[in-house]
Design an enzyme around this catalytic site. Structure first.
Site, PDB file in Angstrom:
ATOM      1  N   LYS A  13       0.830  -1.302  -0.009  1.00 31.82           N
ATOM      2  CA  LYS A  13       0.070   0.111   0.120  1.00 31.82           C
ATOM      3  C   LYS A  13       0.817   1.218   0.134  1.00 31.82           C
ATOM      4  O   LYS A  13       0.619   2.151  -0.773  1.00 31.82           O
ATOM      5  CB  LYS A  13      -0.869   0.171   1.168  1.00 31.82           C
ATOM      6  CG  LYS A  13      -1.951  -1.041   1.413  1.00 31.82           C
ATOM      7  CD  LYS A  13      -2.809  -1.031   2.562  1.00 31.82           C
ATOM      8  CE  LYS A  13      -2.329  -1.002   3.925  1.00 31.82           C
ATOM      9  NZ  LYS A  13      -1.617  -2.168   4.221  1.00 31.82           N
ATOM     10  N   ARG A  88      -9.166   1.072   9.211  1.00 29.49           N
ATOM     11  CA  ARG A  88      -8.784  -0.247   9.560  1.00 29.49           C
ATOM     12  C   ARG A  88      -9.879  -1.062  10.292  1.00 29.49           C
ATOM     13  O   ARG A  88      -9.822  -2.455  10.368  1.00 29.49           O
ATOM     14  CB  ARG A  88      -7.618  -0.423  10.163  1.00 29.49           C
ATOM     15  CG  ARG A  88      -6.168  -0.735   9.286  1.00 29.49           C
ATOM     16  CD  ARG A  88      -5.028  -0.540  10.441  1.00 29.49           C
ATOM     17  NE  ARG A  88      -3.955  -1.465  10.019  1.00 29.49           N
ATOM     18  CZ  ARG A  88      -2.856  -0.912   9.474  1.00 29.49           C
ATOM     19  NH1 ARG A  88      -2.899   0.326   9.173  1.00 29.49           N
ATOM     20  NH2 ARG A  88      -1.670  -1.609   9.251  1.00 29.49           N
ATOM     21  N   ARG A 123      12.257  -7.771   4.791  1.00 27.80           N
ATOM     22  CA  ARG A 123      12.184  -6.604   4.605  1.00 27.80           C
ATOM     23  C   ARG A 123      13.386  -6.047   5.766  1.00 27.80           C
ATOM     24  O   ARG A 123      13.226  -6.599   6.877  1.00 27.80           O
ATOM     25  CB  ARG A 123      10.790  -5.726   4.886  1.00 27.80           C
ATOM     26  CG  ARG A 123      10.994  -4.296   5.164  1.00 27.80           C
ATOM     27  CD  ARG A 123       9.683  -3.532   4.939  1.00 27.80           C
ATOM     28  NE  ARG A 123       8.653  -3.873   6.403  1.00 27.80           N
ATOM     29  CZ  ARG A 123       7.506  -3.157   5.998  1.00 27.80           C
ATOM     30  NH1 ARG A 123       7.078  -2.487   5.093  1.00 27.80           N
ATOM     31  NH2 ARG A 123       6.658  -3.312   7.061  1.00 27.80           N
ATOM     32  N   ARG A 156      12.465  -4.391  11.404  1.00 30.95           N
ATOM     33  CA  ARG A 156      11.342  -3.554  12.098  1.00 30.95           C
ATOM     34  C   ARG A 156      10.814  -4.380  13.158  1.00 30.95           C
ATOM     35  O   ARG A 156      10.402  -5.615  12.728  1.00 30.95           O
ATOM     36  CB  ARG A 156      10.340  -3.010  11.192  1.00 30.95           C
ATOM     37  CG  ARG A 156      10.027  -1.571  11.539  1.00 30.95           C
ATOM     38  CD  ARG A 156       9.054  -1.305  10.355  1.00 30.95           C
ATOM     39  NE  ARG A 156       7.615  -1.457  10.642  1.00 30.95           N
ATOM     40  CZ  ARG A 156       6.486  -1.115   9.709  1.00 30.95           C
ATOM     41  NH1 ARG A 156       6.662  -0.319   8.526  1.00 30.95           N
ATOM     42  NH2 ARG A 156       5.383  -1.200  10.037  1.00 30.95           N
ATOM     43  N   ARG A 167      -0.563  -9.867  12.922  1.00 39.59           N
ATOM     44  CA  ARG A 167      -1.056  -8.604  12.195  1.00 39.59           C
ATOM     45  C   ARG A 167      -1.968  -8.751  11.018  1.00 39.59           C
ATOM     46  O   ARG A 167      -2.868  -8.480  10.790  1.00 39.59           O
ATOM     47  CB  ARG A 167       0.050  -7.608  11.747  1.00 39.59           C
ATOM     48  CG  ARG A 167       0.905  -6.920  12.839  1.00 39.59           C
ATOM     49  CD  ARG A 167       2.255  -6.266  12.128  1.00 39.59           C
ATOM     50  NE  ARG A 167       2.009  -5.228  11.216  1.00 39.59           N
ATOM     51  CZ  ARG A 167       3.265  -4.806  10.367  1.00 39.59           C
ATOM     52  NH1 ARG A 167       4.199  -5.547  10.202  1.00 39.59           N
ATOM     53  NH2 ARG A 167       2.837  -3.897   9.670  1.00 39.59           N
TER      54      ARG A 167
HETATM   55  P1  AMP Z   1       1.385   0.332   9.023  1.00 43.62           P
HETATM   56  O1  AMP Z   1       2.650   1.270   8.958  1.00 43.62           O
HETATM   57  O2  AMP Z   1       0.228   0.924   8.208  1.00 43.62           O
HETATM   58  O3  AMP Z   1       1.663  -0.935   8.933  1.00 43.62           O
HETATM   59  O4  AMP Z   1       0.855   0.780  10.614  1.00 43.62           O
HETATM   60  C1  AMP Z   1       1.803   0.135  11.582  1.00 43.62           C
HETATM   61  C2  AMP Z   1       0.955   0.137  12.976  1.00 43.62           C
HETATM   62  O5  AMP Z   1       0.265   1.184  13.393  1.00 43.62           O
HETATM   63  C3  AMP Z   1      -0.131  -1.086  12.963  1.00 43.62           C
HETATM   64  O6  AMP Z   1       0.323  -2.329  13.011  1.00 43.62           O
HETATM   65  C4  AMP Z   1      -1.139  -0.429  14.171  1.00 43.62           C
HETATM   66  O7  AMP Z   1      -0.573  -1.193  15.258  1.00 43.62           O
HETATM   67  C5  AMP Z   1      -0.896   1.108  14.100  1.00 43.62           C
HETATM   68  N1  AMP Z   1      -2.083   1.446  12.891  1.00 43.62           N
HETATM   69  C6  AMP Z   1      -1.810   2.334  11.766  1.00 43.62           C
HETATM   70  N2  AMP Z   1      -2.889   2.846  11.212  1.00 43.62           N
HETATM   71  C7  AMP Z   1      -3.958   2.349  12.142  1.00 43.62           C
HETATM   72  C8  AMP Z   1      -5.478   2.568  11.801  1.00 43.62           C
HETATM   73  N3  AMP Z   1      -5.878   2.857  11.271  1.00 43.62           N
HETATM   74  N4  AMP Z   1      -5.911   1.795  13.062  1.00 43.62           N
HETATM   75  C9  AMP Z   1      -5.433   1.123  14.017  1.00 43.62           C
HETATM   76  N5  AMP Z   1      -4.200   1.206  14.192  1.00 43.62           N
HETATM   77  C10 AMP Z   1      -3.578   1.581  13.144  1.00 43.62           C
END
Ligand code: AMP
Length: 209
Positions: A13, A88, A123, A156, A167
Protein backbone atom coordinates in the site's frame (compact mmCIF):
# COMPACT_ATOMS: atom_id res chain seq x y z
CA UNK A 1 -10.32 12.27 -5.92
CA UNK A 2 -10.71 10.54 -2.58
CA UNK A 3 -9.16 7.12 -2.49
CA UNK A 4 -8.57 4.35 0.04
CA UNK A 5 -5.89 1.68 -0.37
CA UNK A 6 -7.02 -1.42 1.46
CA UNK A 7 -4.84 -4.47 1.99
CA UNK A 8 -2.87 -6.58 4.42
CA UNK A 9 0.31 -5.24 6.01
CA UNK A 10 3.05 -5.73 3.42
CA UNK A 11 0.64 -5.80 0.46
CA UNK A 12 2.45 -2.76 -0.95
CA UNK A 13 0.00 0.00 0.00
CA UNK A 14 2.74 2.47 0.97
CA UNK A 15 4.72 1.87 -2.22
CA UNK A 16 1.64 2.28 -4.41
CA UNK A 17 0.37 5.27 -2.44
CA UNK A 18 3.62 7.14 -3.14
CA UNK A 19 3.38 6.40 -6.88
CA UNK A 20 -0.32 7.35 -7.07
CA UNK A 21 0.24 10.56 -5.10
CA UNK A 22 2.80 11.62 -7.72
CA UNK A 23 0.60 10.57 -10.60
CA UNK A 24 -2.60 12.18 -9.27
CA UNK A 25 -1.11 15.23 -7.52
CA UNK A 26 -2.83 14.60 -4.19
CA UNK A 27 -1.30 13.76 -0.78
CA UNK A 28 -1.03 10.36 0.85
CA UNK A 29 -2.18 10.12 4.43
CA UNK A 30 -0.71 7.16 6.33
CA UNK A 31 -1.76 6.73 9.93
CA UNK A 32 1.18 4.34 10.43
CA UNK A 33 3.63 7.10 9.42
CA UNK A 34 1.81 9.69 11.56
CA UNK A 35 2.00 7.33 14.56
CA UNK A 36 5.68 6.45 14.01
CA UNK A 37 6.50 10.19 13.86
CA UNK A 38 4.51 10.71 17.08
CA UNK A 39 6.52 7.95 18.78
CA UNK A 40 9.81 9.44 17.57
CA UNK A 41 8.76 12.85 18.91
CA UNK A 42 7.61 11.40 22.22
CA UNK A 43 4.12 12.96 22.01
CA UNK A 44 1.29 11.70 24.29
CA UNK A 45 -0.39 10.08 21.25
CA UNK A 46 2.86 8.33 20.35
CA UNK A 47 3.33 7.06 23.89
CA UNK A 48 -0.22 5.71 23.91
CA UNK A 49 0.20 4.00 20.51
CA UNK A 50 3.63 2.40 20.96
CA UNK A 51 2.72 -0.74 22.88
CA UNK A 52 -0.14 -1.57 20.49
CA UNK A 53 2.09 -1.09 17.46
CA UNK A 54 5.00 -3.13 18.84
CA UNK A 55 2.59 -6.01 19.53
CA UNK A 56 1.03 -5.82 16.06
CA UNK A 57 -2.36 -4.81 17.49
CA UNK A 58 -4.57 -1.98 16.31
CA UNK A 59 -4.34 1.37 18.04
CA UNK A 60 -7.78 2.19 19.57
CA UNK A 61 -10.35 3.68 17.18
CA UNK A 62 -10.83 6.91 19.13
CA UNK A 63 -7.10 7.72 18.82
CA UNK A 64 -7.11 7.02 15.07
CA UNK A 65 -10.37 8.89 14.44
CA UNK A 66 -8.91 11.95 16.23
CA UNK A 67 -5.70 11.82 14.19
CA UNK A 68 -7.39 11.35 10.83
CA UNK A 69 -10.13 13.97 11.27
CA UNK A 70 -7.52 16.53 12.23
CA UNK A 71 -5.25 15.62 9.31
CA UNK A 72 -8.01 15.65 6.66
CA UNK A 73 -9.03 19.16 7.73
CA UNK A 74 -5.63 20.51 6.60
CA UNK A 75 -5.56 22.62 3.44
CA UNK A 76 -3.50 20.19 1.31
CA UNK A 77 -6.41 17.72 1.51
CA UNK A 78 -8.90 20.08 -0.15
CA UNK A 79 -8.49 18.55 -3.63
CA UNK A 80 -8.51 14.95 -2.44
CA UNK A 81 -6.19 12.37 -0.89
CA UNK A 82 -5.10 8.76 -0.75
CA UNK A 83 -5.61 6.97 2.56
CA UNK A 84 -2.96 4.31 3.31
CA UNK A 85 -3.68 2.10 6.30
CA UNK A 86 -6.90 3.82 7.36
CA UNK A 87 -9.74 3.01 7.88
CA UNK A 88 -8.83 -0.36 9.39
CA UNK A 89 -12.10 -1.07 11.22
CA UNK A 90 -15.81 -0.63 10.52
CA UNK A 91 -15.95 1.94 13.36
CA UNK A 92 -13.28 4.04 11.61
CA UNK A 93 -15.12 3.77 8.26
CA UNK A 94 -18.39 4.81 9.91
CA UNK A 95 -16.68 7.79 11.56
CA UNK A 96 -15.42 8.96 8.15
CA UNK A 97 -18.94 8.59 6.74
CA UNK A 98 -20.41 10.53 9.65
CA UNK A 99 -17.92 13.30 8.87
CA UNK A 100 -19.59 13.50 5.43
CA UNK A 101 -16.67 12.00 3.47
CA UNK A 102 -17.50 9.98 0.35
CA UNK A 103 -14.82 7.95 -1.38
CA UNK A 104 -14.58 7.64 -5.16
CA UNK A 105 -12.67 4.35 -5.10
CA UNK A 106 -11.60 1.84 -2.48
CA UNK A 107 -8.81 -0.28 -3.98
CA UNK A 108 -8.35 -3.64 -2.31
CA UNK A 109 -4.86 -5.06 -2.93
CA UNK A 110 -5.18 -8.84 -2.73
CA UNK A 111 -1.96 -10.62 -1.74
CA UNK A 112 -1.84 -14.15 -0.27
CA UNK A 113 -0.75 -14.49 3.36
CA UNK A 114 2.16 -16.78 2.41
CA UNK A 115 3.50 -14.13 0.02
CA UNK A 116 3.14 -11.48 2.73
CA UNK A 117 5.05 -13.65 5.24
CA UNK A 118 7.81 -14.14 2.69
CA UNK A 119 8.04 -10.45 1.84
CA UNK A 120 7.96 -9.21 5.41
CA UNK A 121 10.64 -11.61 6.61
CA UNK A 122 12.99 -10.12 4.02
CA UNK A 123 12.24 -6.46 4.77
CA UNK A 124 15.09 -4.50 6.35
CA UNK A 125 15.13 -0.85 7.32
CA UNK A 126 18.00 1.48 8.11
CA UNK A 127 17.95 2.27 11.81
CA UNK A 128 19.43 5.70 11.07
CA UNK A 129 17.54 7.11 8.04
CA UNK A 130 14.58 4.71 7.67
CA UNK A 131 15.39 3.66 4.06
CA UNK A 132 13.72 0.37 3.19
CA UNK A 133 15.28 -2.74 1.60
CA UNK A 134 14.44 -6.35 0.87
CA UNK A 135 17.13 -9.03 1.13
CA UNK A 136 16.33 -10.47 -2.31
CA UNK A 137 14.01 -8.00 -4.10
CA UNK A 138 15.79 -4.74 -3.15
CA UNK A 139 19.13 -5.74 -1.61
CA UNK A 140 21.67 -3.19 -0.34
CA UNK A 141 25.08 -3.05 -2.08
CA UNK A 142 26.79 -4.33 1.08
CA UNK A 143 24.86 -6.79 3.24
CA UNK A 144 23.48 -5.21 6.41
CA UNK A 145 24.62 -1.69 5.49
CA UNK A 146 22.45 1.18 4.20
CA UNK A 147 23.38 2.41 0.69
CA UNK A 148 22.17 5.92 1.54
CA UNK A 149 23.84 6.70 4.87
CA UNK A 150 25.95 3.68 5.86
CA UNK A 151 23.64 2.98 8.82
CA UNK A 152 22.92 -0.50 10.13
CA UNK A 153 20.01 -2.39 8.54
CA UNK A 154 17.61 -3.93 11.03
CA UNK A 155 14.30 -5.78 11.03
CA UNK A 156 11.36 -3.55 12.06
CA UNK A 157 10.15 -4.75 15.44
CA UNK A 158 6.64 -5.40 14.12
CA UNK A 159 8.02 -7.29 11.08
CA UNK A 160 9.14 -10.25 13.25
CA UNK A 161 7.37 -13.37 11.85
CA UNK A 162 5.22 -13.94 14.99
CA UNK A 163 4.11 -10.30 14.91
CA UNK A 164 3.39 -10.39 11.17
CA UNK A 165 1.20 -13.46 11.80
CA UNK A 166 -0.71 -11.52 14.46
CA UNK A 167 -1.03 -8.51 12.16
CA UNK A 168 -2.46 -10.75 9.43
CA UNK A 169 -4.98 -12.25 11.87
CA UNK A 170 -6.00 -8.74 12.90
CA UNK A 171 -6.27 -7.76 9.23
CA UNK A 172 -8.61 -10.66 8.37
CA UNK A 173 -10.78 -10.12 11.44
CA UNK A 174 -10.98 -6.33 11.72
CA UNK A 175 -10.10 -4.85 8.34
CA UNK A 176 -11.24 -7.31 5.70
CA UNK A 177 -14.95 -6.74 6.54
CA UNK A 178 -14.43 -3.26 5.07
CA UNK A 179 -14.49 -4.89 1.63
CA UNK A 180 -18.19 -5.73 2.03
CA UNK A 181 -18.82 -2.33 3.62
CA UNK A 182 -17.48 -0.49 0.55
CA UNK A 183 -18.82 -3.05 -1.92
CA UNK A 184 -22.32 -2.22 -0.71
CA UNK A 185 -21.55 1.44 -1.44
CA UNK A 186 -20.46 0.55 -4.99
CA UNK A 187 -16.87 1.79 -4.70
CA UNK A 188 -14.81 -1.38 -4.14
CA UNK A 189 -12.19 -2.27 -6.81
CA UNK A 190 -10.09 -5.39 -6.31
CA UNK A 191 -6.57 -5.78 -7.68
CA UNK A 192 -4.88 -9.20 -7.70
CA UNK A 193 -1.20 -9.76 -6.96
CA UNK A 194 0.42 -8.50 -10.19
CA UNK A 195 3.95 -9.61 -9.23
CA UNK A 196 5.72 -6.29 -9.72
CA UNK A 197 5.40 -2.72 -8.45
CA UNK A 198 4.99 -1.33 -11.98
CA UNK A 199 2.30 -3.82 -13.03
CA UNK A 200 0.36 -3.13 -9.83
CA UNK A 201 0.46 0.66 -10.35
CA UNK A 202 -0.76 0.22 -13.90
CA UNK A 203 -3.61 -2.04 -12.77
CA UNK A 204 -4.67 0.47 -10.11
CA UNK A 205 -4.54 3.45 -12.47
CA UNK A 206 -6.58 1.45 -15.00
CA UNK A 207 -9.43 0.91 -12.53
CA UNK A 208 -9.39 4.59 -11.50
CA UNK A 209 -9.86 5.76 -15.10
P1 AMP B 1 1.25 0.48 9.08
O1 AMP B 1 2.46 1.32 8.90
O2 AMP B 1 0.05 0.99 8.30
O3 AMP B 1 1.51 -0.99 8.85
O4 AMP B 1 0.81 0.62 10.61
C1 AMP B 1 1.67 0.18 11.64
C2 AMP B 1 0.88 0.01 12.92
O5 AMP B 1 0.28 1.25 13.31
C3 AMP B 1 -0.29 -0.96 12.86
O6 AMP B 1 0.11 -2.30 13.04
C4 AMP B 1 -1.17 -0.46 14.00
O7 AMP B 1 -0.64 -0.83 15.25
C5 AMP B 1 -1.01 1.06 13.89
N1 AMP B 1 -2.03 1.65 12.97
C6 AMP B 1 -1.81 2.33 11.82
N2 AMP B 1 -2.96 2.73 11.26
C7 AMP B 1 -3.96 2.29 12.07
C8 AMP B 1 -5.39 2.37 12.02
N3 AMP B 1 -6.02 2.97 11.02
N4 AMP B 1 -6.08 1.78 13.03
C9 AMP B 1 -5.46 1.18 14.07
N5 AMP B 1 -4.12 1.06 14.16
C10 AMP B 1 -3.36 1.60 13.17
Amino acid sequence: MKLILLGAPGAGKGTQAAILADELGIPTISTGNILRAAIKNGTPTGMKAKSYMDAGHLVPDEVIIGIITERLAESDCAKGYILDGVPRTIAQAEALERAGIQFDHVVSMEVADATIMERMSGRRVCEKCGASYHITAVPPKVEGVCDVCGGKLVTRKDDAPETVKDRLTVYHKETEPLKDFYKSRGVLRSIGDMGSVEATSKAILDVLR
